[in-house]
Design a protein around this motif. Structure first.
Motif, PDB file in Angstrom:
ATOM      1  N   LEU A   1       0.848  -1.190   0.000  1.00  0.00           N
ATOM      2  CA  LEU A   1       0.000   0.000   0.000  1.00  0.00           C
ATOM      3  C   LEU A   1       0.882   1.238   0.000  1.00  0.00           C
ATOM      4  O   LEU A   1       1.904   1.280   0.689  1.00  0.00           O
TER       5      LEU A   1
ATOM      6  N   VAL B   1      -3.779   5.209  -0.273  1.00  0.00           N
ATOM      7  CA  VAL B   1      -4.436   3.939   0.035  1.00  0.00           C
ATOM      8  C   VAL B   1      -4.085   3.446   1.435  1.00  0.00           C
ATOM      9  O   VAL B   1      -4.935   2.927   2.157  1.00  0.00           O
ATOM     10  N   GLY B   2      -2.810   3.609   1.823  1.00  0.00           N
ATOM     11  CA  GLY B   2      -2.411   3.150   3.145  1.00  0.00           C
ATOM     12  C   GLY B   2      -3.187   3.819   4.259  1.00  0.00           C
ATOM     13  O   GLY B   2      -3.587   3.178   5.241  1.00  0.00           O
TER      14      GLY B   2
ATOM     15  N   HIS C   1      -8.006  -0.225  -4.268  1.00  0.00           N
ATOM     16  CA  HIS C   1      -6.560   0.041  -4.290  1.00  0.00           C
ATOM     17  C   HIS C   1      -6.267   0.856  -5.543  1.00  0.00           C
ATOM     18  O   HIS C   1      -6.229   0.327  -6.640  1.00  0.00           O
TER      19      HIS C   1
END
Length: 312
Positions: free
Chosen positions: A253, A258-259, A284
């Protein structure tokens, strides 16, 4: 257009094998795998913009971004693949003449992109008619101008194709939010029973008004509590979470978009934000090209880095 695999994309929905409370399940749509170089939501945003540029007989894509922009890298790669010249208007002049030390710009240069470095003050005027007219004077009438982050009506149209009929099985759709185009497309294509939740990577409440320009649906919400202090800001806690998540799931990620979204989903689940047995689909959107630059920055700050064996 076939070089970008725009048609018949087969994107995997990968279940996350980490238990969440109350029977909640998390699945990640691996849009990061939709193309090796123009991956994630960038491919979706560029699809119809490239088609429009070709329809208008333009030979050059011009767009805007920072020195580590996923959009800059993706536009350069897409242009190379479909035979269009590319120009990146880059925020800040500090890397002018030093492209080789920046992974993103070096990659874009290898794809054939030319750069126009402007001051941050000038960059803030990029949307004005005066600035855009100066671009036509500088580069001629054959340029097709795509906005920063790629978000416009054509980009939203492309992002509407992320969800498939099979995705109607999910209750909640989650996405990171930058310029608002991806979430707008997801909202437009979501089923009536679904809720779409966006996690902005930037401070500020302006994104709601942007999204309302592209959708009339109301089954969505922005949660502003997980930007970690602002765009591109991170904490040791976040980086450790991403490393642990990758060790268990083998899903890399990015730490900017996204993380932070995945971190937020786990935090909200622990807080009982989601109803029991909720089925969550998280998108994602890629961004993995920026990890090398991120790690280099972390090393300079003597901070922990992302330890991914399969980051690309």
């Amino acid at each position: 257009m076939n070089a970008l695999q725009f048609d018949n994309l087969q994107i995997e929905n990968q279940p996350v094998n980490i238990p969440l409370p109350d029977g909640i399940s998390l699945t990640i749509k691996r849009e990061d795998r939709n193309h090796p170089f123009v991956s994630g939501n960038k491919l979706r945003k560029l699809k119809y913009n490239i088609a429009q540029a070709q329809k208008e007989g333009k030979n050059t894509l011009l767009t805007f971004g920072g020195a580590y922009s996923n959009h800059i890298a993706a536009t350069a790669a897409a242009g190379h693949l479909v035979g269009l010249k590319t120009i990146g208007v880059i925020r800040g002049e500090e890397l002018n003449g030093k492209i080789c030390v920046n992974f993103t710009l070096n990659f874009a240069k290898k794809c054939g992109m030319d750069f126009y470095f402007v001051t941050r003050e000038a960059y803030r005027q990029k949307h004005t008619p005066e600035f855009q007219e100066s671009l036509y004077k500088r580069y001629g009438s054959d340029i097709y101008i795509a906005p920063e982050g790629g978000t416009n009506t054509l980009a939203v149209k492309g992002c509407e194709e992320i969800l498939t009929p099979e995705d109607a099985a999910f209750d909640v759709i989650c996405t990171a939010v930058g310029t608002g185009g991806t979430i707008s497309g997801l909202i437009n294509s979501s089923a009536n029973h679904q809720k779409v939740i966006g996690f902005p990577a930037l401070k500020g409440e302006f994104l709601s008004e942007v999204i309302k320009q592209y959708t009339t649906k109301t089954n969505w919400e922005l949660i502003h509590d997980y930007h970690f202090g602002g765009y591109a800001k991170v904490s040791d806690e976040l980086v450790r979470f991403l490393n642990d998540f990758n060790k268990i799931t083998r899903i890399p990620l990015d730490p900017i978009y996204v993380g932070k979204m995945i971190f937020a989903i786990f935090a909200l689940a622990k807080e009982r934000y989601f109803a029991p047995n909720t089925k969550i689909l998280a998108i994602h959107t890629g961004g993995l090209q920026g990890i090398e630059g991120f790690n280099n920055s972390q090393i300079k700050k003597q901070k922990i880095i992302l330890n991914y064996d399969d980051k690309i």
